[in-house]
Write an enzyme that holds these catalytic residues in place. Structure first.
Site, PDB file in Angstrom:
ATOM      1  N   ARG A 101      -4.785 139.399 -58.054  1.00  0.00           N
ATOM      2  CA  ARG A 101      -5.068 139.754 -59.689  1.00  0.00           C
ATOM      3  C   ARG A 101      -4.755 138.412 -60.307  1.00  0.00           C
ATOM      4  O   ARG A 101      -3.812 137.809 -60.435  1.00  0.00           O
ATOM      5  CB  ARG A 101      -3.979 140.850 -60.161  1.00  0.00           C
ATOM      6  CG  ARG A 101      -3.893 141.123 -61.455  1.00  0.00           C
ATOM      7  CD  ARG A 101      -2.944 142.191 -61.972  1.00  0.00           C
ATOM      8  NE  ARG A 101      -2.999 142.374 -63.170  1.00  0.00           N
ATOM      9  CZ  ARG A 101      -2.137 142.199 -64.337  1.00  0.00           C
ATOM     10  NH1 ARG A 101      -0.657 141.989 -63.471  1.00  0.00           N
ATOM     11  NH2 ARG A 101      -2.077 142.317 -65.502  1.00  0.00           N
ATOM     12  N   HIS A 154      -4.676 138.636 -70.877  1.00  0.00           N
ATOM     13  CA  HIS A 154      -3.308 138.572 -70.776  1.00  0.00           C
ATOM     14  C   HIS A 154      -2.652 137.532 -71.682  1.00  0.00           C
ATOM     15  O   HIS A 154      -2.393 136.519 -71.405  1.00  0.00           O
ATOM     16  CB  HIS A 154      -3.288 138.044 -69.423  1.00  0.00           C
ATOM     17  CG  HIS A 154      -1.704 138.107 -68.762  1.00  0.00           C
ATOM     18  ND1 HIS A 154      -1.445 138.910 -67.428  1.00  0.00           N
ATOM     19  CD2 HIS A 154      -0.513 137.735 -69.110  1.00  0.00           C
ATOM     20  CE1 HIS A 154      -0.206 138.953 -67.073  1.00  0.00           C
ATOM     21  NE2 HIS A 154       0.538 138.320 -68.092  1.00  0.00           N
ATOM     22  N   GLU A 188      -0.071 144.480 -70.440  1.00  0.00           N
ATOM     23  CA  GLU A 188       1.321 144.848 -71.188  1.00  0.00           C
ATOM     24  C   GLU A 188       1.082 144.800 -72.872  1.00  0.00           C
ATOM     25  O   GLU A 188       1.597 143.820 -73.410  1.00  0.00           O
ATOM     26  CB  GLU A 188       2.210 143.820 -70.843  1.00  0.00           C
ATOM     27  CG  GLU A 188       2.620 144.087 -69.542  1.00  0.00           C
ATOM     28  CD  GLU A 188       4.031 143.262 -68.822  1.00  0.00           C
ATOM     29  OE1 GLU A 188       4.525 142.469 -69.913  1.00  0.00           O
ATOM     30  OE2 GLU A 188       4.338 143.290 -67.827  1.00  0.00           O
ATOM     31  N   ASN A 224       3.574 147.792 -64.358  1.00  0.00           N
ATOM     32  CA  ASN A 224       4.378 146.347 -64.275  1.00  0.00           C
ATOM     33  C   ASN A 224       5.712 146.878 -64.362  1.00  0.00           C
ATOM     34  O   ASN A 224       6.263 147.192 -65.593  1.00  0.00           O
ATOM     35  CB  ASN A 224       4.004 145.375 -65.407  1.00  0.00           C
ATOM     36  CG  ASN A 224       2.565 144.850 -65.116  1.00  0.00           C
ATOM     37  OD1 ASN A 224       1.727 145.202 -64.199  1.00  0.00           O
ATOM     38  ND2 ASN A 224       2.156 144.123 -66.245  1.00  0.00           N
ATOM     39  N   TYR A 229       9.968 145.702 -63.687  1.00  0.00           N
ATOM     40  CA  TYR A 229      10.974 144.598 -63.366  1.00  0.00           C
ATOM     41  C   TYR A 229      12.546 145.277 -63.316  1.00  0.00           C
ATOM     42  O   TYR A 229      13.165 145.037 -62.666  1.00  0.00           O
ATOM     43  CB  TYR A 229      10.904 143.576 -64.274  1.00  0.00           C
ATOM     44  CG  TYR A 229       9.640 142.721 -63.910  1.00  0.00           C
ATOM     45  CD1 TYR A 229       9.489 141.602 -63.072  1.00  0.00           C
ATOM     46  CD2 TYR A 229       8.423 142.744 -64.794  1.00  0.00           C
ATOM     47  CE1 TYR A 229       8.538 140.933 -62.821  1.00  0.00           C
ATOM     48  CE2 TYR A 229       7.367 142.301 -64.687  1.00  0.00           C
ATOM     49  CZ  TYR A 229       7.429 141.387 -63.671  1.00  0.00           C
ATOM     50  OH  TYR A 229       6.065 140.669 -63.484  1.00  0.00           O
ATOM     51  N   GLU A 275       2.555 144.547 -61.193  1.00  0.00           N
ATOM     52  CA  GLU A 275       3.398 143.283 -61.191  1.00  0.00           C
ATOM     53  C   GLU A 275       4.751 143.829 -60.810  1.00  0.00           C
ATOM     54  O   GLU A 275       5.295 145.104 -61.516  1.00  0.00           O
ATOM     55  CB  GLU A 275       3.397 142.610 -62.880  1.00  0.00           C
ATOM     56  CG  GLU A 275       2.475 141.801 -63.023  1.00  0.00           C
ATOM     57  CD  GLU A 275       2.762 141.439 -64.400  1.00  0.00           C
ATOM     58  OE1 GLU A 275       3.804 141.277 -65.012  1.00  0.00           O
ATOM     59  OE2 GLU A 275       1.611 141.024 -65.090  1.00  0.00           O
TER      60      GLU A 275
END
Ligand code: FCB
Length: 482
Positions: free
Chosen positions: A82, A126, A171, A300, A302, A379
């Site tokens: 990606r 992005h 995002e 995504n 985290y 991600e």
């Protein structure tokens, strides 16, 4: 190990293992072939905006060293890569004819991937908005969404033959709220009303781009990548519970509802009433555009988050949470929340709590609240304070543990019925981590910035084994002792 344990460690055939990067974070060569400036060039060159004044001028020099990086991906055994296309490389001023040279770089990249049997997954935006579009108002302006659709059509026509999977926007929460609300990302503004307007136009741009890509590449699989959160209340006090609901509204429901249900959540419409221009920019028909069918949802993830009502810092502290003192920023002040952390949980070098189970919770929540939709974890990864050993290796057992835990979380979400079809490690390379500059290393590959030398870390070898076997090492083994 029982049979069931063995199954739980194994991914189904066809599960897509990948890795991800973004243009401004890795490419460098910011003036090559007439590339124009983006808001990130301007922001990173503005004193005080990034750690050590770091910029993406050189970054990982991926623009010139991409062949070497493609070879690394072969070694890594990934099925997909990606990457993002830099808008100002393709349209230096954000409008008008495409730069053939700019597009050629991505053609070479796509060809190089195919030559190695790796699927390209293209992100169109992005965060590197051409600076002239920001000078005309940027994402708070409706016209930016139209410009984005034009750019999307150009890229889709140029790369459509070789690219089947497309991500419109990465995002949008960060682009809108960090960029226009908190001022920590480009363009560095601190206005909640502008952030809310940017939010809407990013979603509108997404919807317009879905149509543009679909008409150029009828068989395309199209989605977008959201950084959804798990927002938990610090205590069960009704004020903290309400605070967590506001954060959930801002971070999750303000995206998922318009995209998948065709409406904004009522509590958020109410909350942003009066923050102008804000959601007053919504026009008739916009929600139909935003909710155009997508083929997958990119997520995504985290770290989970815990919040308290802004008035309850003392109580959160008494309940055992750490209350960092650099808050609130304009957005959390507007939402009247503070973020807190749990001392018992390990953290990454970003100060982000590590709790893999939260990813399972998030994926199953999307499934529960929004129905069955194919999902890709586009991600997931972690920064740690890596260093090169005297003998030249980089040992990163914490990253291996982090990835192992989150890949298991994906398997658990699948077991629970979530249709997760792939997983992308952020990131292939250490790179320019936005406001943190080069101080945070997320890569499977260490970059020696002064020379550009690449050193695969131990996590790289670990992930190569996972992609090759389609399975995780049996649980119970210390994942970190690779
Ligand atoms: C995400 C961004 C990505 C990278 C990681 C760490 O928010 O999409 O570019 O910075 O965080």
């Amino acid at each position: 190990m029982s049979e069931t344990d063995a199954d739980l460690d194994r991914f189904p055939a066809g599960f897509l293992f990948g890795t991800a990067t973004a243009a401004y974070q890795v490419e460098g060569s910011v003036h090559a072939d007439g590339r124009g400036p983006s808001i990130w060039d301007t922001f990173s060159h503005t004193p005080g905006k990034t750690r050590n004044g770091d910029t993406g001028d050189i970054a990982c020099d991926h623009f010139r060293r991409y062949d070497e990086d493609l070879d690394l991906m072969t070694e890594l055994g990934v099925g997909a890569y990606r990457f993002s296309v830099s808008w100002p490389r393709v349209q230096p001023t954000g409008k008008g004819p495409a730069s053939t040279d700019g597009l050629d770089f991505y053609r070479r990249l796509v060809d190089g991937l195919h030559a190695r049997g790796i699927e390209p997954v293209v992100t169109l935006y992005h965060w590197d908005l051409p600076q002239p579009l920001q000078d005309a108002g940027g994402w708070p302006e409706r016209d930016t969404a139209a410009r984005f659709a034009e750019y999307a059509a150009i890229v889709a026509q140029a790369l459509g033959d070789g690219v089947a999977r497309w991500i419109t926007v990465n995002e949008p929460w960060c682009a809108a709220w960090l960029g226009y609300g908190m001022g920590v990302h480009a363009p560095g503004l601190t206005d909640v009303g502008l952030a809310a307007a940017a939010h809407h136009h990013l979603l509108l741009g997404h919807g317009e781009a879905v149509a543009a890509v679909r008409s150029a590449v009828p068989a395309a699989q199209i989605g977008l990548s959201l950084n959804l959160g798990v927002a938990r209340p610090a205590t069960d006090d009704p004020d903290d519970v309400a605070a967590a609901l506001r954060v959930d509204g801002n971070q999750n429901r303000m995206f998922l509802d318009p995209l998948l249900r065709g409406s904004y959540p009522a509590d958020m419409l109410e909350h942003y009433r009066g923050r102008l221009p804000g959601l007053s920019v919504i026009r008739d028909g916009d929600l139909q555009v935003i909710s155009r069918p997508i083929d997958f949802l990119g997520i995504n993830f985290y770290s989970p988050g815990t919040v308290a009502d802004a008035s309850r810092a003392a109580q959160a502290n008494a309940a055992g949470y750490c209350v960092p003192d650099e808050q609130p920023n304009p957005v959390s002040a507007d939402l009247r929340v503070i973020s807190v952390t749990r001392p018992a949980f390990p953290q990454t070098a970003m100060g982000w709590e590590i709790e893999p189970g939260a990813l399972t919770e998030l994926l199953t929540r999307v499934r529960r609240d929004y129905g069955q939709i194919p999902m890709l974890v586009t991600e997931n990864g972690a920064a740690f304070d890596d260093y090169v050993e005297p003998e030249g290796t980089v040992r990163d057992p914490e990253r291996i543990r982090y990835l192992d835990g989150h890949l298991r979380a994906v398997l658990q979400a699948r077991e629970a019925g979530a249709d997760v079809q792939g997983y992308f490690v952020w990131s292939l390379l250490d790179n320019f981590e936005w406001g943190f500059g080069y101080s945070k290393r997320f890569g499977l590959v260490w970059i020696d910035y002064p020379t550009g030398t690449r050193i695969p870390k131990e996590s790289f070898r670990w992930y190569a084994r996972v992609t090759q076997e389609g399975a995780l090492p049996p649980s119970g083994n210390d994942a970190g002792s690779a």
